[in-house]
Write a protein that holds these residues in place. Structure first.
Motif, short mmCIF file in Angstrom:
data_model
loop_
_atom_site.label_atom_id
_atom_site.label_comp_id
_atom_site.label_asym_id
_atom_site.label_seq_id
_atom_site.Cartn_x
_atom_site.Cartn_y
_atom_site.Cartn_z
N ARG A 45 47.48 37.24 78.77
CA ARG A 45 46.05 37.59 78.78
C ARG A 45 45.30 36.79 79.83
O ARG A 45 44.45 37.31 80.54
CB ARG A 45 45.43 37.31 77.41
N GLN A 75 42.59 54.60 65.70
CA GLN A 75 43.34 54.08 66.85
C GLN A 75 44.82 54.37 66.67
O GLN A 75 45.36 54.18 65.59
CB GLN A 75 43.10 52.57 67.00
N LYS A 78 46.27 46.00 58.02
CA LYS A 78 45.70 44.71 58.47
C LYS A 78 44.78 44.21 57.38
O LYS A 78 43.81 44.90 57.07
CB LYS A 78 44.93 44.91 59.76
N GLU A 126 46.94 45.56 66.85
CA GLU A 126 47.84 45.55 68.00
C GLU A 126 49.16 44.88 67.64
O GLU A 126 49.23 44.05 66.73
CB GLU A 126 47.20 44.77 69.18
P1 XMP Z 1 43.75 43.21 66.37
O1 XMP Z 1 45.07 43.42 67.03
O2 XMP Z 1 43.24 41.82 66.55
O3 XMP Z 1 42.74 44.15 67.14
O4 XMP Z 1 43.76 43.62 64.92
C1 XMP Z 1 41.46 44.51 66.69
C2 XMP Z 1 40.86 45.49 67.66
O5 XMP Z 1 40.53 44.84 68.90
C3 XMP Z 1 41.13 45.52 69.99
N1 XMP Z 1 41.48 44.51 71.01
C4 XMP Z 1 40.76 44.29 72.12
N2 XMP Z 1 39.64 44.90 72.58
N3 XMP Z 1 39.68 43.49 74.48
C5 XMP Z 1 39.10 44.49 73.78
O6 XMP Z 1 38.10 45.03 74.22
C6 XMP Z 1 40.80 42.85 74.08
O7 XMP Z 1 41.31 41.96 74.74
C7 XMP Z 1 41.37 43.29 72.83
N4 XMP Z 1 42.46 42.89 72.13
C8 XMP Z 1 42.50 43.67 71.00
C9 XMP Z 1 42.34 46.21 69.40
O8 XMP Z 1 42.78 47.29 70.21
C10 XMP Z 1 41.81 46.63 68.05
O9 XMP Z 1 41.04 47.82 68.17
#
Ligand code: XMP
Length: 326
Positions: free
Chosen positions: A117, A247, A318, A324
Motif C-alpha cells: 500500500r 461488493q 465480517k 477484502e
Molecule cells: P475491509 O477489507 O477493511 O474493507 O473490510 C472495508 C471497505 O473498504 C474498502 N477499502 C478501501 N477503500 N481505499 C478505499 O477507498 C482503500 O485503500 C481501501 N481498502 C479497503 C473495501 O473495498 C471495503 O469496501
C-alpha cells in the motif's frame, strides 16, 4: 483551519432537477474561484473524481487538466473507459499516463500488505507530481472530497487520495462536491451525463487489484485476478445481481495446488469469490448466490483464465473476515 459544515437548510439532492440546480450553482462558483487559471485533477475513474471532472469540464472546459494514472492495478476496461468517456465524448484535456511498468517493478517481490500500500501510494504521488510539473500555469488542484471525508476528519480534512505534494506545489483547492453525500454525488453524476455503470460502480480500494493479488504481485497472477473479476462482474450483471450485492470481486492467494486438465496434471492458483452486503462496510453479511450461477462462473473462470484450476466461494461474514482479502 475553518470547519466545513453542511448548512441545515441545504436540500438533499435526490432528483435530476435538484442536481441540475446544484450543477448550475457550482459552475458559477467555480468560474468565480478560478477565473482564467488552470486546474489539475487526478482522475482515477472512481465515482467522486469522475463527477468532479464532468462538472469542471462543464464549468471551465480545457482549463481543467485531468491526469489519469494507469498503475496497472485497475479493473479490466477501466483505463479505456476513462479515455473514452472523458477524452472522446466530453472532449476533456486528459493526460493519460501509462505507469504500469513503474508500479509493477517497484512492487516486485514485496509481499507485506502495508508495504505494498505504501509503495502504491507513494509512487502515485510521485507520478502525479511529475505530471503537475510538466503543466504550465496550474494554480488549482481539484479533488473529489465528499462530505463523509469531511465528517471523518472532524470538519477539516481534505480528500485522502491525493495528498503529500511537495511545498512548492501547493495549489488552491477546488472541491465542488465537498458538501455532498455519496448518493447525491451519484445523482449529480447522472445529471452530468456520466455512464450509469461509472456512477453506480461498487467500492474499489485505492490500491486496486494490488490488494486482491495476495502476497508479492506478479504480472501473470495480477492478470488472472483481473480476468476472473471481469467474468464475475459480467455474470453478476447478466443475472441481476449487480446493484443487489454491495461488493463482489475475486482474489488470488499466492499458493498453487495440483489439479487436472485435458488428462494432464496442473499446478495452478485458486480464485476466491467474495460477494457481500453491508450498509457501512464495518460489518458485512454473505450474499446467497444461486448454486447454478456459481457453478457456471467456476466453469468459465477455470476454462478462460490462464493459471487457475480451482474456484472457491468465501462464506465468511465480517467479522471474522474483512471484506477484502489482503
Ligand atoms: P475491509 O477489507 O477493511 O474493507 O473490510 C472495508 C471497505 O473498504 C474498502 N477499502 C478501501 N477503500 N481505499 C478505499 O477507498 C482503500 O485503500 C481501501 N481498502 C479497503 C473495501 O473495498 C471495503 O469496501
Amino acid at each position: 483551519m475553518e470547519k466545513i459544515v453542511r448548512p441545515e437548510s441545504m436540500a438533499r439532492i435526490t432528483t435530476p432537477e435538484l442536481a441540475n440546480a446544484f450543477i448550475e450553482e457550482q459552475i458559477k462558483e467555480v468560474r468565480e474561484q478560478v477565473g482564467d487559471k488552470k486546474v489539475l485533477l487526478a482522475l482515477s475513474g472512481g465515482v467522486d473524481s469522475s463527477v468532479v471532472a464532468a462538472l469542471l469540464i462543464k464549468a471551465i472546459g480545457k482549463q481543467l487538466v485531468c491526469v489519469h494514472v494507469n498503475h496497472g492495478l485497475l479493473r479490466k476496461g477501466e483505463p479505456e473507459q476513462v479515455v473514452k468517456v472523458f477524452r472522446d465524448e466530453m472532449d476533456a484535456n486528459l493526460v493519460y499516463v501509462d505507469a504500469v511498468d513503474r508500479f509493477l517493478d517497484k512492487l516486485a517481490g514485496v509481499a507485506a500488505p502495508e508495504e505494498k500500500r505504501k509503495i502504491i501510494g507513494a509512487e502515485f504521488i510521485r507520478v502525479f507530481e511529475e505530471e503537475a510539473r510538466k503543466q504550465e500555469g496550474i494554480e488549482f488542484l481539484a479533488q473529489g472530497t465528499i462530505y463523509p471525508d469531511i465528517l471523518e476528519s472532524d470538519g477539516v480534512k481534505a480528500h485522502h487520495n491525493v495528498g503529500g505534494l511537495p511545498e512548492d506545489l501547493q495549489f488552491g483547492l477546488v472541491e465542488p462536491v465537498k458538501l455532498l453525500f455519496k448518493d447525491e454525488v451519484r445523482v449529480v453524476g447522472e445529471a452530468l451525463g456520466l455512464p450509469h455503470g461509472m456512477v453506480y460502480r461498487q467500492p474499489f480500494p485505492g490500491p486496486g487489484l494490488g490488494v486482491r493479488c495476495l502476497g508479492a504481485i506478479t504480472r501473470d497472477r495480477l492478470e488472472a485476478v483481473r480476468e476472473s473479476d471481469a467474468i464475475l462482474r459480467e455474470e453478476f450483471a447478466k443475472n441481476g445481481l449487480e446493484g443487489k450485492v454491495w461488493q463482489y470481486f475475486t482474489a488470488i492467494p499466492d499458493i498453487k495446488s495440483v489439479g487436472v486438465k485435458d488428462y494432464k496434471r496442473t499446478d495452478a492458483w485458486p480464485v476466491i469469490i467474495r460477494a457481500v452486503n453491508t450498509t457501512d462496510a464495518m460489518t458485512a453479511t454473505i450474499e446467497e448466490v444461486p448454486y447454478e450461477l456459481l457453478k457456471h462462473i467456476t466453469n468459465r473462470i477455470t476454462t478462460e483464465v490462464e493459471g487457475v484450476n480451482r474456484v472457491l466461494f468465501d462464506l465468511t461474514p465480517k467479522p471474522s473476515g474483512t471484506i477484502e482479502w489482503e
